[in-house]
Design a protein around this motif. Sequence first.
Motif, PDB file in Angstrom:
ATOM      1  N   GLY A  80      17.925  43.281 -13.191  1.00  0.00           N
ATOM      2  CA  GLY A  80      16.758  42.554 -12.705  1.00  0.00           C
ATOM      3  C   GLY A  80      16.856  42.195 -11.240  1.00  0.00           C
ATOM      4  N   THR A  87      16.654  39.325  -9.771  1.00  0.00           N
ATOM      5  CA  THR A  87      17.512  38.174  -9.499  1.00  0.00           C
ATOM      6  C   THR A  87      18.969  38.586  -9.428  1.00  0.00           C
ATOM      7  N   ARG A  88      19.422  39.392 -10.381  1.00  0.00           N
ATOM      8  CA  ARG A  88      20.825  39.821 -10.395  1.00  0.00           C
ATOM      9  C   ARG A  88      21.142  40.719  -9.202  1.00  0.00           C
ATOM     10  N   LYS A 116      15.316  37.454  -2.986  1.00  0.00           N
ATOM     11  CA  LYS A 116      14.624  38.197  -4.045  1.00  0.00           C
ATOM     12  C   LYS A 116      13.415  38.951  -3.504  1.00  0.00           C
ATOM     13  N   SER A 173      12.740  42.845  -4.088  1.00  0.00           N
ATOM     14  CA  SER A 173      11.508  43.241  -4.751  1.00  0.00           C
ATOM     15  C   SER A 173      10.742  44.272  -3.927  1.00  0.00           C
ATOM     16  N   ARG A 189      10.449  50.753 -12.815  1.00  0.00           N
ATOM     17  CA  ARG A 189      10.272  49.309 -12.985  1.00  0.00           C
ATOM     18  C   ARG A 189       9.759  49.089 -14.392  1.00  0.00           C
ATOM     19  N   ASP A 232      10.367  44.599 -19.093  1.00  0.00           N
ATOM     20  CA  ASP A 232      11.413  43.714 -19.606  1.00  0.00           C
ATOM     21  C   ASP A 232      12.268  43.136 -18.485  1.00  0.00           C
ATOM     22  N   ALA A 233      11.803  43.319 -17.225  1.00  0.00           N
ATOM     23  CA  ALA A 233      12.446  42.756 -16.030  1.00  0.00           C
ATOM     24  C   ALA A 233      13.727  43.471 -15.649  1.00  0.00           C
ATOM     25  N   LEU A 234      14.039  44.605 -16.275  1.00  0.00           N
ATOM     26  CA  LEU A 234      15.193  45.383 -15.872  1.00  0.00           C
ATOM     27  C   LEU A 234      14.699  46.634 -15.160  1.00  0.00           C
ATOM     28  N   ASP A 235      15.134  46.808 -13.931  1.00  0.00           N
ATOM     29  CA  ASP A 235      14.796  47.995 -13.169  1.00  0.00           C
ATOM     30  C   ASP A 235      15.962  48.958 -13.280  1.00  0.00           C
TER      31      ASP A 235
END
Length: 82
Positions: free
Chosen positions: A31, A33-34, A43, A47, A61, A64-67
């Motif tokens: 994600g 944030t990570r 961020k 992004s 993208r 589930d917020a994991l790219d």
Amino acid sequence: MATDRETSIRRGIDVLLSLGSEEAVAQGGMGVTRISETLGREKSQVSRALKALAESGLVERNRDALDSLTPPGENGGFSMVS
């Protein structure tokens, strides 16, 4: 002194390397944030880099917020070389 374009390219490469890391591969992505924590970047910077990479077909993208990296052969995706 690096130009804005050079800085953006470096940021994009750093994001790609993060998405190709063992952590990201094991989790099926990473994600914003990570990635920003890992790189020590804002961020918003991460992004924007992800958006540009996704528009180029290098990053997927996901809702589930994991790219993640685009699989090889799909929309210009590539494999990480070690």
